[in-house]
Design a protein around this motif. Sequence first.
Motif, PDB file in Angstrom:
ATOM      1  N   ASP A   6     -13.544  23.878 -12.373  1.00  0.00           N
ATOM      2  CA  ASP A   6     -12.738  23.247 -13.410  1.00  0.00           C
ATOM      3  C   ASP A   6     -12.663  21.756 -13.098  1.00  0.00           C
ATOM      4  N   PRO A   7     -12.877  20.874 -14.079  1.00  0.00           N
ATOM      5  CA  PRO A   7     -12.891  19.437 -13.789  1.00  0.00           C
ATOM      6  C   PRO A   7     -11.625  18.930 -13.100  1.00  0.00           C
ATOM      7  N   HIS A   8     -10.463  19.476 -13.448  1.00  0.00           N
ATOM      8  CA  HIS A   8      -9.225  19.031 -12.809  1.00  0.00           C
ATOM      9  C   HIS A   8      -9.212  19.410 -11.331  1.00  0.00           C
ATOM     10  N   ILE A   9      -9.727  20.579 -11.012  1.00  0.00           N
ATOM     11  CA  ILE A   9      -9.789  21.010  -9.618  1.00  0.00           C
ATOM     12  C   ILE A   9     -10.827  20.197  -8.860  1.00  0.00           C
ATOM     13  N   VAL A  10     -11.960  19.921  -9.494  1.00  0.00           N
ATOM     14  CA  VAL A  10     -12.985  19.099  -8.852  1.00  0.00           C
ATOM     15  C   VAL A  10     -12.439  17.702  -8.556  1.00  0.00           C
ATOM     16  N   ALA A  11     -11.657  17.152  -9.485  1.00  0.00           N
ATOM     17  CA  ALA A  11     -11.061  15.839  -9.259  1.00  0.00           C
ATOM     18  C   ALA A  11     -10.095  15.875  -8.077  1.00  0.00           C
ATOM     19  N   ALA A  12      -9.298  16.924  -7.981  1.00  0.00           N
ATOM     20  CA  ALA A  12      -8.385  17.056  -6.847  1.00  0.00           C
ATOM     21  C   ALA A  12      -9.157  17.220  -5.542  1.00  0.00           C
ATOM     22  N   MET A  13     -10.220  18.001  -5.593  1.00  0.00           N
ATOM     23  CA  MET A  13     -11.074  18.194  -4.437  1.00  0.00           C
ATOM     24  C   MET A  13     -11.657  16.847  -3.974  1.00  0.00           C
ATOM     25  N   ALA A  14     -12.091  16.040  -4.934  1.00  0.00           N
ATOM     26  CA  ALA A  14     -12.665  14.739  -4.626  1.00  0.00           C
ATOM     27  C   ALA A  14     -11.630  13.828  -3.978  1.00  0.00           C
ATOM     28  N   ARG A  15     -10.436  13.815  -4.525  1.00  0.00           N
ATOM     29  CA  ARG A  15      -9.369  12.985  -3.950  1.00  0.00           C
ATOM     30  C   ARG A  15      -9.048  13.431  -2.529  1.00  0.00           C
ATOM     31  N   ALA A  16      -9.031  14.734  -2.300  1.00  0.00           N
ATOM     32  CA  ALA A  16      -8.754  15.251  -0.966  1.00  0.00           C
ATOM     33  C   ALA A  16      -9.848  14.849   0.019  1.00  0.00           C
ATOM     34  N   ALA A  17     -11.100  14.895  -0.430  1.00  0.00           N
ATOM     35  CA  ALA A  17     -12.212  14.506   0.438  1.00  0.00           C
ATOM     36  C   ALA A  17     -12.120  13.040   0.823  1.00  0.00           C
ATOM     37  N   VAL A  18     -11.781  12.198  -0.147  1.00  0.00           N
ATOM     38  CA  VAL A  18     -11.642  10.765   0.136  1.00  0.00           C
ATOM     39  C   VAL A  18     -10.468  10.533   1.083  1.00  0.00           C
ATOM     40  N   ALA A  19      -9.368  11.257   0.867  1.00  0.00           N
ATOM     41  CA  ALA A  19      -8.222  11.127   1.761  1.00  0.00           C
ATOM     42  C   ALA A  19      -8.583  11.524   3.188  1.00  0.00           C
ATOM     43  N   GLY A  20      -9.539  12.435   3.319  1.00  0.00           N
ATOM     44  CA  GLY A  20      -9.987  12.869   4.634  1.00  0.00           C
ATOM     45  C   GLY A  20     -10.994  11.941   5.282  1.00  0.00           C
ATOM     46  N   GLY A  21     -11.452  10.929   4.549  1.00  0.00           N
ATOM     47  CA  GLY A  21     -12.362   9.956   5.133  1.00  0.00           C
ATOM     48  C   GLY A  21     -13.744   9.889   4.524  1.00  0.00           C
ATOM     49  N   ALA A  22     -14.038  10.696   3.517  1.00  0.00           N
ATOM     50  CA  ALA A  22     -15.352  10.618   2.872  1.00  0.00           C
ATOM     51  C   ALA A  22     -15.546   9.237   2.265  1.00  0.00           C
ATOM     52  N   VAL A  23     -16.728   8.663   2.482  1.00  0.00           N
ATOM     53  CA  VAL A  23     -17.015   7.323   1.957  1.00  0.00           C
ATOM     54  C   VAL A  23     -17.701   7.373   0.604  1.00  0.00           C
ATOM     55  N   GLY A  24     -18.075   8.558   0.173  1.00  0.00           N
ATOM     56  CA  GLY A  24     -18.734   8.739  -1.118  1.00  0.00           C
ATOM     57  C   GLY A  24     -18.622  10.181  -1.547  1.00  0.00           C
ATOM     58  N   LEU A  25     -18.990  10.435  -2.808  1.00  0.00           N
ATOM     59  CA  LEU A  25     -18.912  11.772  -3.370  1.00  0.00           C
ATOM     60  C   LEU A  25     -20.206  12.098  -4.101  1.00  0.00           C
ATOM     61  N   ARG A  26     -20.555  13.359  -4.117  1.00  0.00           N
ATOM     62  CA  ARG A  26     -21.662  13.847  -4.946  1.00  0.00           C
ATOM     63  C   ARG A  26     -21.040  14.825  -5.936  1.00  0.00           C
ATOM     64  N   ILE A  27     -21.157  14.494  -7.219  1.00  0.00           N
ATOM     65  CA  ILE A  27     -20.476  15.249  -8.266  1.00  0.00           C
ATOM     66  C   ILE A  27     -21.504  15.762  -9.268  1.00  0.00           C
ATOM     67  N   GLU A  28     -21.401  17.049  -9.600  1.00  0.00           N
ATOM     68  CA  GLU A  28     -22.318  17.669 -10.563  1.00  0.00           C
ATOM     69  C   GLU A  28     -21.634  17.833 -11.911  1.00  0.00           C
ATOM     70  N   GLY A  29     -22.337  17.443 -12.959  1.00  0.00           N
ATOM     71  CA  GLY A  29     -21.854  17.702 -14.311  1.00  0.00           C
ATOM     72  C   GLY A  29     -21.133  16.524 -14.923  1.00  0.00           C
ATOM     73  N   ILE A  30     -21.361  16.319 -16.201  1.00  0.00           N
ATOM     74  CA  ILE A  30     -20.771  15.177 -16.900  1.00  0.00           C
ATOM     75  C   ILE A  30     -19.254  15.304 -16.975  1.00  0.00           C
ATOM     76  N   ASP A  31     -18.739  16.470 -17.324  1.00  0.00           N
ATOM     77  CA  ASP A  31     -17.290  16.637 -17.433  1.00  0.00           C
ATOM     78  C   ASP A  31     -16.608  16.427 -16.083  1.00  0.00           C
TER      79      ASP A  31
END
Length: 225
Positions: free
Chosen positions: A26-51
């Motif tokens: 779900d895009p909202h969950i993916v967005a939360a997942m992305a924010r959590a990864a960045v909070a953990g120190g990820a310097v970039g993200l790989r995201i699948e899908g336009i939505d």
Amino acid sequence: MSAILERLRGGLVASCQPIDDGPMDDPHIVAAMARAAVAGGAVGLRIEGIDNLRAVRPVVDVPIIGIVKSDLPDTPVRITVRVHEALELAEAGADIIAYDATNRPRPDPRESVLAAIIGAGRLAMADGSTLEDGQIALAGGATILGTTMSGYTAATDRLNAGPDFGLIRAYRDLGAFVMAEGRINTPELARQAIAEGADAVTVGSALTRLEQVTGWFVDAVRSAR
């Protein structure tokens, strides 16, 4: 563009790709997942899908590698297969667009997809499987070479079950920005990928696919019984 690479250099990219049609898809969950990864120190993200990309872009300020995965009847290629997908990713806010750079049949030639990415003013990441894939991608203007497809093509599926450190070294010797990706599922393997010459490391399943990680532990517990 070089500023984007410098932000990624020496760091971890989190691939936030939930299992298709799973409870986290779900895009909202993916967005939360992305924010959590960045909070953990990820310097970039790989995201699948336009939505998903449209949901993630406004809530993070790190570089995003965008892809579209397709399941088409006439090709085994899945990652950003067609030109229009590359253009949609650029419009949705991807800083980098990854595409399958292997030598396999597809509806749009890999050279056309690469040209579309560059024409849209985005950095191109070539998801390769062999040294030749990387050489051709660099000649066409790709900036990042990823080892993503090693082990997932007919020519490479007999390789070991771990990361392809040999391909990391080969891509490093080409002078490319090297993204280690594929079967990197422990911190030690991520560390070793950098030691072998990768500029950055992408990790997906071990970070963001809860069903798979749970399964690893379930199998271990069951085998102990």
